[in-house]
Scaffold this motif. Structure first.
Motif, PDB file in Angstrom:
ATOM      1  N   VAL A   3     -28.968  -1.910 -17.585  1.00 43.68           N
ATOM      2  CA  VAL A   3     -29.932  -1.303 -18.496  1.00 43.68           C
ATOM      3  C   VAL A   3     -29.198  -0.875 -19.760  1.00 43.68           C
ATOM      4  CG1 VAL A   3     -31.604   0.551 -18.848  1.00 43.68           C
ATOM      5  CG2 VAL A   3     -31.344  -0.472 -16.571  1.00 43.68           C
ATOM      6  N   PHE A   4     -29.511  -1.557 -20.863  1.00 44.61           N
ATOM      7  CA  PHE A   4     -29.016  -1.175 -22.191  1.00 44.61           C
ATOM      8  C   PHE A   4     -30.245  -0.837 -23.000  1.00 44.61           C
ATOM      9  CE2 PHE A   4     -25.874  -4.217 -20.625  1.00 44.61           C
ATOM     10  CZ  PHE A   4     -24.707  -3.477 -20.762  1.00 44.61           C
ATOM     11  N   GLY A   5     -30.484   0.438 -23.228  1.00 43.45           N
ATOM     12  CA  GLY A   5     -31.711   0.842 -23.907  1.00 43.45           C
ATOM     13  C   GLY A   5     -32.570   1.654 -22.968  1.00 43.45           C
ATOM     14  N   SER A  21     -26.738   2.163 -19.180  1.00 41.52           N
ATOM     15  CA  SER A  21     -26.050   2.573 -20.406  1.00 41.52           C
ATOM     16  C   SER A  21     -27.028   3.159 -21.408  1.00 41.52           C
ATOM     17  CB  SER A  21     -25.318   1.381 -21.036  1.00 41.52           C
ATOM     18  OG  SER A  21     -24.330   0.902 -20.164  1.00 41.52           O
ATOM     19  N   GLY A  22     -28.208   3.495 -20.942  1.00 39.73           N
ATOM     20  CA  GLY A  22     -29.238   4.074 -21.802  1.00 39.73           C
ATOM     21  C   GLY A  22     -30.059   5.058 -21.001  1.00 39.73           C
ATOM     22  N   ASP A  23     -31.371   4.814 -20.942  1.00 42.21           N
ATOM     23  CA  ASP A  23     -32.285   5.700 -20.235  1.00 42.21           C
ATOM     24  C   ASP A  23     -33.041   4.890 -19.187  1.00 42.21           C
ATOM     25  OD1 ASP A  23     -33.679   8.283 -19.970  1.00 42.21           O
ATOM     26  OD2 ASP A  23     -35.415   7.132 -20.650  1.00 42.21           O
ATOM     27  N   CYS A  24     -32.975   5.326 -17.929  1.00 39.21           N
ATOM     28  CA  CYS A  24     -33.616   4.598 -16.839  1.00 39.21           C
ATOM     29  C   CYS A  24     -34.412   5.557 -15.969  1.00 39.21           C
ATOM     30  CB  CYS A  24     -32.560   3.880 -15.999  1.00 39.21           C
ATOM     31  SG  CYS A  24     -33.224   2.932 -14.619  1.00 39.21           S
ATOM     32  N   THR A  25     -35.698   5.254 -15.768  1.00 36.84           N
ATOM     33  CA  THR A  25     -36.561   6.040 -14.890  1.00 36.84           C
ATOM     34  C   THR A  25     -37.137   5.112 -13.836  1.00 36.84           C
ATOM     35  OG1 THR A  25     -37.139   7.547 -16.697  1.00 36.84           O
ATOM     36  CG2 THR A  25     -38.573   7.549 -14.768  1.00 36.84           C
ATOM     37  N   ILE A  26     -36.876   5.447 -12.558  1.00 39.39           N
ATOM     38  CA  ILE A  26     -37.392   4.666 -11.440  1.00 39.39           C
ATOM     39  C   ILE A  26     -38.335   5.568 -10.659  1.00 39.39           C
ATOM     40  CG2 ILE A  26     -36.796   3.409  -9.329  1.00 39.39           C
ATOM     41  CD1 ILE A  26     -34.025   2.848 -10.664  1.00 39.39           C
ATOM     42  N   GLY A  28     -39.993   5.017  -7.957  1.00 42.04           N
ATOM     43  CA  GLY A  28     -39.884   4.899  -6.504  1.00 42.04           C
ATOM     44  C   GLY A  28     -38.452   5.126  -6.046  1.00 42.04           C
ATOM     45  N   ASN A  29     -38.031   4.293  -5.084  1.00 45.46           N
ATOM     46  CA  ASN A  29     -36.693   4.398  -4.515  1.00 45.46           C
ATOM     47  C   ASN A  29     -35.755   3.405  -5.176  1.00 45.46           C
ATOM     48  OD1 ASN A  29     -37.735   6.249  -2.635  1.00 45.46           O
ATOM     49  ND2 ASN A  29     -38.362   4.583  -1.287  1.00 45.46           N
ATOM     50  N   CYS A  30     -34.467   3.733  -5.173  1.00 46.63           N
ATOM     51  CA  CYS A  30     -33.446   2.825  -5.680  1.00 46.63           C
ATOM     52  C   CYS A  30     -32.419   2.611  -4.576  1.00 46.63           C
ATOM     53  CB  CYS A  30     -32.768   3.389  -6.922  1.00 46.63           C
ATOM     54  SG  CYS A  30     -31.433   2.329  -7.535  1.00 46.63           S
ATOM     55  N   LYS A  31     -32.159   1.338  -4.258  1.00 49.85           N
ATOM     56  CA  LYS A  31     -31.140   1.009  -3.268  1.00 49.85           C
ATOM     57  C   LYS A  31     -30.188   0.009  -3.902  1.00 49.85           C
ATOM     58  CE  LYS A  31     -30.406  -0.390   1.462  1.00 49.85           C
ATOM     59  NZ  LYS A  31     -30.982  -0.787   2.741  1.00 49.85           N
ATOM     60  N   ALA A  32     -28.887   0.330  -3.870  1.00 47.01           N
ATOM     61  CA  ALA A  32     -27.884  -0.538  -4.482  1.00 47.01           C
ATOM     62  C   ALA A  32     -26.546  -0.333  -3.786  1.00 47.01           C
ATOM     63  CB  ALA A  32     -27.749  -0.221  -5.967  1.00 47.01           C
ATOM     64  N   ASN A  33     -25.714  -1.364  -3.851  1.00 54.46           N
ATOM     65  CA  ASN A  33     -24.351  -1.191  -3.339  1.00 54.46           C
ATOM     66  C   ASN A  33     -23.565  -0.281  -4.274  1.00 54.46           C
ATOM     67  OD1 ASN A  33     -24.876  -2.947  -1.232  1.00 54.46           O
ATOM     68  ND2 ASN A  33     -24.094  -4.732  -2.326  1.00 54.46           N
ATOM     69  N   GLN A  34     -23.743  -0.494  -5.572  1.00 52.92           N
ATOM     70  CA  GLN A  34     -23.000   0.277  -6.563  1.00 52.92           C
ATOM     71  C   GLN A  34     -23.934   0.718  -7.685  1.00 52.92           C
ATOM     72  OE1 GLN A  34     -19.385  -1.606  -7.816  1.00 52.92           O
ATOM     73  NE2 GLN A  34     -19.151  -0.293  -9.588  1.00 52.92           N
ATOM     74  N   VAL A  35     -23.841   2.012  -8.038  1.00 53.19           N
ATOM     75  CA  VAL A  35     -24.597   2.556  -9.162  1.00 53.19           C
ATOM     76  C   VAL A  35     -23.603   3.189 -10.123  1.00 53.19           C
ATOM     77  CG1 VAL A  35     -26.297   4.271  -9.902  1.00 53.19           C
ATOM     78  CG2 VAL A  35     -26.679   2.976  -7.798  1.00 53.19           C
ATOM     79  N   ASN A  36     -23.702   2.798 -11.402  1.00 53.80           N
ATOM     80  CA  ASN A  36     -22.851   3.369 -12.436  1.00 53.80           C
ATOM     81  C   ASN A  36     -23.756   3.810 -13.581  1.00 53.80           C
ATOM     82  OD1 ASN A  36     -20.687   4.176 -13.922  1.00 53.80           O
ATOM     83  ND2 ASN A  36     -19.856   2.143 -14.291  1.00 53.80           N
ATOM     84  N   ASN A  37     -23.938   5.127 -13.717  1.00 54.74           N
ATOM     85  CA  ASN A  37     -24.809   5.680 -14.747  1.00 54.74           C
ATOM     86  C   ASN A  37     -23.955   6.234 -15.880  1.00 54.74           C
ATOM     87  OD1 ASN A  37     -27.024   6.883 -16.126  1.00 54.74           O
ATOM     88  ND2 ASN A  37     -26.560   8.812 -15.098  1.00 54.74           N
ATOM     89  N   LEU A  38     -24.121   5.665 -17.058  1.00 64.57           N
ATOM     90  CA  LEU A  38     -23.399   6.134 -18.245  1.00 64.57           C
ATOM     91  C   LEU A  38     -24.343   6.795 -19.235  1.00 64.57           C
ATOM     92  CD1 LEU A  38     -21.253   2.912 -18.713  1.00 64.57           C
ATOM     93  CD2 LEU A  38     -20.523   5.053 -17.675  1.00 64.57           C
ATOM     94  N   GLY A  39     -25.590   6.956 -18.849  1.00 63.95           N
ATOM     95  CA  GLY A  39     -26.591   7.533 -19.744  1.00 63.95           C
ATOM     96  C   GLY A  39     -27.435   8.549 -19.012  1.00 63.95           C
ATOM     97  N   SER A  40     -28.716   8.236 -18.847  1.00 64.63           N
ATOM     98  CA  SER A  40     -29.663   9.123 -18.177  1.00 64.63           C
ATOM     99  C   SER A  40     -30.396   8.323 -17.105  1.00 64.63           C
ATOM    100  CB  SER A  40     -30.654   9.687 -19.198  1.00 64.63           C
ATOM    101  OG  SER A  40     -31.640  10.454 -18.548  1.00 64.63           O
ATOM    102  N   LEU A  41     -30.309   8.804 -15.858  1.00 74.10           N
ATOM    103  CA  LEU A  41     -30.957   8.132 -14.736  1.00 74.10           C
ATOM    104  C   LEU A  41     -31.829   9.132 -13.990  1.00 74.10           C
ATOM    105  CD1 LEU A  41     -31.352   5.742 -12.766  1.00 74.10           C
ATOM    106  CD2 LEU A  41     -29.250   6.480 -11.609  1.00 74.10           C
ATOM    107  N   ARG A  42     -33.134   8.785 -13.860  1.00 80.58           N
ATOM    108  CA  ARG A  42     -34.089   9.615 -13.114  1.00 80.58           C
ATOM    109  C   ARG A  42     -34.707   8.752 -12.026  1.00 80.58           C
ATOM    110  NH1 ARG A  42     -34.266  10.760 -18.398  1.00 80.58           N
ATOM    111  NH2 ARG A  42     -34.232  12.931 -19.057  1.00 80.58           N
ATOM    112  N   VAL A  43     -34.716   9.284 -10.786  1.00 79.64           N
ATOM    113  CA  VAL A  43     -35.202   8.498  -9.662  1.00 79.64           C
ATOM    114  C   VAL A  43     -35.743   9.436  -8.589  1.00 79.64           C
ATOM    115  CG1 VAL A  43     -32.922   8.384  -8.570  1.00 79.64           C
ATOM    116  CG2 VAL A  43     -34.570   6.576  -8.121  1.00 79.64           C
ATOM    117  N   GLN A  44     -36.679   8.942  -7.765  1.00 79.58           N
ATOM    118  CA  GLN A  44     -37.210   9.738  -6.654  1.00 79.58           C
ATOM    119  C   GLN A  44     -36.165   9.864  -5.545  1.00 79.58           C
ATOM    120  OE1 GLN A  44     -39.867  11.441  -7.948  1.00 79.58           O
ATOM    121  NE2 GLN A  44     -40.709  11.232  -5.925  1.00 79.58           N
TER     122      GLN A  44
END
Length: 181
Positions: A3-5, A21-26, A28-44
């Motif tokens: 996510v860029f933007g 690398s920007g703003d991310c709103t999820i 629902g649920n987020c499932k990942a092997n690896q998460v790297n947040n360099l900005g703003s991440l909002r999730v349930q």
């Protein structure tokens, strides 16, 4: 997923790698092997083997990870890590319940710009549970672990420990309980 933007979705996301690398709103649920947040991440809810955040992270319900590292600010209801949790405070943060199978470290961010944010760099928790716990500038009702170090700027209601406890003179602990194993 990179996510860029800006990305906003009301549904769930499942991916091997999420990089924000920007703003991310999820919504629902987020499932990942690896998460790297360099900005703003909002999730349930979020689940990842390796979860890193160097900005702002908000999890409305549960964050589950193998290892969790954050530098900046977090607002999480429940944080569980199989291995370790490290939070480097860049701003005011809240984690209602924090549990790790291993180490928990909470300390001020080492970034120079954060020196100006010193009064706001605090973590507020209800419960912290881990094996080896090191806390700075943390307010918590209950801290439980084997080896606990309470650094400066902490206010703790009760500490339950089974091996060792060190409390800085610039911190307040209302009650300590030594647990025989």
């Amino acid at each position: 997923v990179d996510v860029f933007g800006h990305l906003s979705t009301k549904s769930s996301v499942s991916t091997s790698k999420l990089k924000v690398s920007g703003d991310c709103t999820i919504g629902g649920n987020c499932k990942a092997n690896q998460v790297n947040n360099l900005g703003s991440l909002r999730v349930q809810n979020i689940q990842a083997d390796n979860l890193r955040s160097s900005g702002y992270m908000s999890v409305a319900e549960n964050a589950a990870a193998g290892t969790f590292y954050a530098e900046g600010a977090v607002n999480i209801k429940r944080l569980n890590a199989d291995s370790s949790i490290e939070i480097r405070l860049g701003n005011r943060s809240t984690v209602e319940v924090m549990r790790a199978g291993g180490d928990i470290i909470v300390k001020p961010s080492s970034k120079l710009i954060n020196a100006l944010m010193h009064p706001f760099r605090k973590l507020t928790c209800t419960t912290i549970e881990g094996t080896s716990i090191t806390l700075y500038r943390t307010t918590a009702d209950l801290v439980c672990g084997e080896e606990i170090i309470v650094g400066p700027g902490c206010t703790i209601g009760e500490i339950r420990y089974s091996k060792s406890l060190t409390v800085d003179l610039k911190s307040q602990v209302d009650r300590t309980v030594f647990l025989n194993q």
